[in-house]
Write a protein that holds these residues in place. Structure first.
Motif, mmCIF file in Angstrom:
data_model
loop_
_atom_site.group_PDB
_atom_site.id
_atom_site.type_symbol
_atom_site.label_atom_id
_atom_site.label_comp_id
_atom_site.label_asym_id
_atom_site.label_seq_id
_atom_site.Cartn_x
_atom_site.Cartn_y
_atom_site.Cartn_z
ATOM 1 N N MET A 33 57.093 50.041 20.609
ATOM 2 C CA MET A 33 57.632 51.388 20.482
ATOM 3 C C MET A 33 58.340 51.773 21.776
ATOM 4 O O MET A 33 57.844 51.497 22.881
ATOM 5 C CB MET A 33 56.523 52.386 20.180
ATOM 6 N N GLY A 34 59.475 52.394 21.626
ATOM 7 C CA GLY A 34 60.238 52.789 22.800
ATOM 8 C C GLY A 34 60.713 54.225 22.714
ATOM 9 O O GLY A 34 60.803 54.798 21.628
ATOM 10 N N ALA A 48 61.186 54.355 28.265
ATOM 11 C CA ALA A 48 59.871 53.721 28.360
ATOM 12 C C ALA A 48 59.576 52.963 27.079
ATOM 13 O O ALA A 48 60.122 53.284 26.020
ATOM 14 C CB ALA A 48 58.785 54.763 28.604
ATOM 15 N N GLY A 49 58.726 51.955 27.191
ATOM 16 C CA GLY A 49 58.319 51.189 26.024
ATOM 17 C C GLY A 49 56.871 50.755 26.149
ATOM 18 O O GLY A 49 56.328 50.658 27.260
ATOM 19 N N THR A 67 54.685 58.906 31.295
ATOM 20 C CA THR A 67 53.682 57.957 30.821
ATOM 21 C C THR A 67 53.809 57.803 29.313
ATOM 22 O O THR A 67 53.766 58.800 28.584
ATOM 23 C CB THR A 67 52.263 58.436 31.155
ATOM 24 N N ILE A 68 53.958 56.572 28.878
ATOM 25 C CA ILE A 68 53.992 56.286 27.448
ATOM 26 C C ILE A 68 52.620 55.800 27.011
ATOM 27 O O ILE A 68 51.947 55.068 27.741
ATOM 28 C CB ILE A 68 55.090 55.256 27.102
ATOM 29 N N ILE A 103 59.117 44.221 24.945
ATOM 30 C CA ILE A 103 59.710 45.528 25.205
ATOM 31 C C ILE A 103 61.178 45.358 25.581
ATOM 32 O O ILE A 103 61.503 44.937 26.683
ATOM 33 C CB ILE A 103 58.958 46.266 26.323
ATOM 34 N N ALA A 104 62.032 45.672 24.642
ATOM 35 C CA ALA A 104 63.459 45.588 24.898
ATOM 36 C C ALA A 104 63.947 46.878 25.547
ATOM 37 O O ALA A 104 63.359 47.943 25.360
ATOM 38 C CB ALA A 104 64.197 45.356 23.590
#
Length: 123
Positions: A33-34, A48-49, A67-68, A103-104
């Protein structure tokens, strides 16, 4: 997969906001998830991811301030934003990557997108 982002609003510089993104997917826990953002006249940029193993990655511009996190039981990913700056003003989008499990940071590597939520930081 449908993604519904919420939590945007108007905040003064130095303030905080928490964005949420709920996914309608049984396999949410398997997704990367990003969060991305797009300011007027600018390209969409990675913020962020978080991957299925809770590994996180941040853009340099938000490290130490954002913060993710994710709650797989609620199919929800969060973006806690603190020490907000006027340059953080943008439409924020959540996105899901369902194939690569890494994480792209490029927007076209994500498969599904939420509708966006506007964050405005006043000086």
């Amino acid at each position: 997969v449908q993604l519904q982002a919420s939590g945007g609003g108007l905040v003064q510089a130095g303030g905080s906001l928490r964005l949420s993104c709920v996914a309608s997917a049984r396999t949410f826990s398997n997704y990367v998830m990003g969060w991305f953002r797009q300011a007027p006249g600018k390209e969409r940029e990675f913020v962020a991811g978080i991957d299925p193993g809770y590994v996180t990655r941040y853009a340099d511009s938000v490290k130490g301030r954002f913060t993710i996190s994710r709650d797989n039981a609620k199919n929800t990913v969060y973006l806690q934003m603190s020490s907000l700056k006027p340059e953080d003003t943008a439409v924020y989008y959540c996105a899901a990557e369902t194939v690569r499990f890494t994480i792209a940071t490029l927007y076209y590597e994500y498969d599904y997108w939420g509708q966006g939520t506007l964050v405005t930081v006043s000086s």
